[in-house]
Every structure is written in C-alpha cells, then in structure tokens.
Scaffold this motif. Structure first.
Motif, short mmCIF file in Angstrom:
data_model
loop_
_atom_site.label_atom_id
_atom_site.label_comp_id
_atom_site.label_asym_id
_atom_site.label_seq_id
_atom_site.Cartn_x
_atom_site.Cartn_y
_atom_site.Cartn_z
N LEU A 54 -54.72 -16.49 0.36
CA LEU A 54 -54.31 -16.10 1.71
C LEU A 54 -53.28 -14.98 1.72
O LEU A 54 -52.75 -14.62 2.76
CB LEU A 54 -53.78 -17.33 2.46
N GLY A 55 -52.99 -14.43 0.55
CA GLY A 55 -52.10 -13.27 0.46
C GLY A 55 -50.63 -13.63 0.33
O GLY A 55 -50.21 -14.75 0.59
N GLU A 56 -49.87 -12.64 -0.07
CA GLU A 56 -48.42 -12.81 -0.24
C GLU A 56 -47.75 -12.98 1.12
O GLU A 56 -48.07 -12.28 2.07
CB GLU A 56 -47.84 -11.59 -0.95
N ARG A 57 -46.85 -13.94 1.19
CA ARG A 57 -46.10 -14.20 2.42
C ARG A 57 -44.61 -14.19 2.11
O ARG A 57 -44.18 -14.78 1.13
CB ARG A 57 -46.46 -15.57 3.01
N PRO A 58 -43.83 -13.51 2.95
CA PRO A 58 -42.38 -13.54 2.73
C PRO A 58 -41.83 -14.93 3.04
O PRO A 58 -42.37 -15.66 3.86
CB PRO A 58 -41.84 -12.51 3.71
N CYS A 59 -40.79 -15.27 2.35
CA CYS A 59 -40.17 -16.59 2.52
C CYS A 59 -38.67 -16.42 2.40
O CYS A 59 -38.19 -15.70 1.54
CB CYS A 59 -40.70 -17.52 1.44
N ARG A 60 -37.94 -17.09 3.23
CA ARG A 60 -36.49 -17.08 3.11
C ARG A 60 -36.07 -18.53 2.91
O ARG A 60 -36.25 -19.37 3.77
CB ARG A 60 -35.84 -16.49 4.35
N TRP A 61 -35.58 -18.79 1.75
CA TRP A 61 -35.18 -20.15 1.39
C TRP A 61 -33.68 -20.15 1.19
O TRP A 61 -33.19 -19.56 0.25
CB TRP A 61 -35.90 -20.58 0.12
N LEU A 62 -32.97 -20.78 2.11
CA LEU A 62 -31.51 -20.76 2.11
C LEU A 62 -31.04 -19.31 2.15
O LEU A 62 -31.29 -18.62 3.11
CB LEU A 62 -30.94 -21.55 0.92
N THR A 63 -30.39 -18.82 1.12
CA THR A 63 -29.90 -17.44 1.14
C THR A 63 -30.75 -16.51 0.28
O THR A 63 -30.43 -15.35 0.12
CB THR A 63 -28.44 -17.37 0.64
N HIS A 64 -31.84 -17.03 -0.29
CA HIS A 64 -32.66 -16.23 -1.20
C HIS A 64 -33.91 -15.71 -0.47
O HIS A 64 -34.52 -16.43 0.30
CB HIS A 64 -33.11 -17.07 -2.39
N LYS A 65 -34.24 -14.49 -0.77
CA LYS A 65 -35.50 -13.93 -0.27
C LYS A 65 -36.51 -14.03 -1.40
O LYS A 65 -36.21 -13.75 -2.55
CB LYS A 65 -35.33 -12.48 0.14
N ALA A 66 -37.69 -14.46 -1.07
CA ALA A 66 -38.74 -14.62 -2.07
C ALA A 66 -40.09 -14.46 -1.39
O ALA A 66 -40.16 -14.21 -0.19
CB ALA A 66 -38.62 -16.00 -2.72
N SER A 67 -41.13 -14.62 -2.14
CA SER A 67 -42.49 -14.61 -1.61
C SER A 67 -43.20 -15.85 -2.10
O SER A 67 -42.85 -16.42 -3.12
CB SER A 67 -43.25 -13.38 -2.10
N TRP A 68 -44.20 -16.27 -1.35
CA TRP A 68 -45.07 -17.33 -1.82
C TRP A 68 -46.50 -16.89 -1.58
O TRP A 68 -46.76 -15.95 -0.83
CB TRP A 68 -44.72 -18.68 -1.20
N PHE A 69 -47.42 -17.52 -2.27
CA PHE A 69 -48.81 -17.09 -2.28
C PHE A 69 -49.70 -18.27 -1.93
O PHE A 69 -50.28 -18.91 -2.81
CB PHE A 69 -49.16 -16.51 -3.65
N PRO A 70 -49.80 -18.60 -0.63
CA PRO A 70 -50.60 -19.76 -0.22
C PRO A 70 -52.08 -19.55 -0.53
O PRO A 70 -52.58 -18.42 -0.52
CB PRO A 70 -50.35 -19.85 1.28
N ARG A 71 -52.74 -20.66 -0.80
CA ARG A 71 -54.18 -20.65 -1.06
C ARG A 71 -54.82 -21.80 -0.30
O ARG A 71 -54.16 -22.76 0.08
CB ARG A 71 -54.45 -20.78 -2.56
N ALA A 72 -56.11 -21.69 -0.08
CA ALA A 72 -56.83 -22.70 0.68
C ALA A 72 -58.15 -23.02 0.00
O ALA A 72 -58.68 -22.22 -0.77
CB ALA A 72 -57.10 -22.22 2.10
N ARG A 113 -45.29 -24.93 7.90
CA ARG A 113 -43.95 -24.57 7.44
C ARG A 113 -43.75 -25.05 6.00
O ARG A 113 -44.23 -26.13 5.65
CB ARG A 113 -42.89 -25.21 8.33
N LEU A 114 -43.07 -24.27 5.19
CA LEU A 114 -42.84 -24.65 3.79
C LEU A 114 -42.24 -26.04 3.63
O LEU A 114 -42.69 -26.80 2.77
CB LEU A 114 -41.95 -23.62 3.10
N PRO A 115 -41.23 -26.44 4.42
CA PRO A 115 -40.67 -27.78 4.23
C PRO A 115 -41.67 -28.92 4.48
O PRO A 115 -41.45 -30.04 4.05
CB PRO A 115 -39.53 -27.85 5.24
#
Length: 69
Positions: A37-55, A8-10
């Motif tokens: 690992l590709g683009e992942r949707p993320c909802r942070w509070l009231t904002h919609k965004a994407s994050w791009f995790p890597r490993a 989880r992001l937090p």
C-alpha cells in the motif's frame, strides 16, 4: 482503485505494523499474495518515521466501504 483509509497505528498489532499481516483483517501474508500500500509517514511521539502497510489480495480488492466494515 482508491485505497480506503488505513486503521490508526495504535489500533494495529505488531505483525500488521511490520507488514507481516493484512492491515485490515490481520491475516498472515504469504509471498505472492500481498498488496503493497506504499510508504506512509508516521509520527510516533517525537520521532518522524515511515511505515509500509500491506494488505491481503482479498481486502485490497474490496471496495472501500466493504473493507472498512
């Protein structure tokens, strides 16, 4: 290869969220030794965004049950 569920992001550090560190083990990533690992949707509070995790290549190459432990 199936990608195991991401943390989880937090629960992640800033470098992990930014893609500068492995999303699972937290090691700093080096160019040429990174798995996108590709683009992942993320909802942070009231904002919609994407994050791009890597490993790191080590974690990305492990079976899901090993990576999650």
């Amino acid at each position: 290869m199936a990608v195991p569920e991401l943390p989880r992001l937090p629960d992640l550090s800033d470098p992990q969220i930014r893609g500068a560190a492995c999303v699972w083990c937290g090691v700093g990533l080096i160019a040429g030794q990174v798995v996108d690992l590709g683009e992942r949707p993320c909802r942070w509070l009231t904002h919609k965004a994407s994050w791009f995790p890597r490993a790191c290549t080590s974690c990305a190459g492990r079976p899901a049950e090993e990576t999650m432990s």
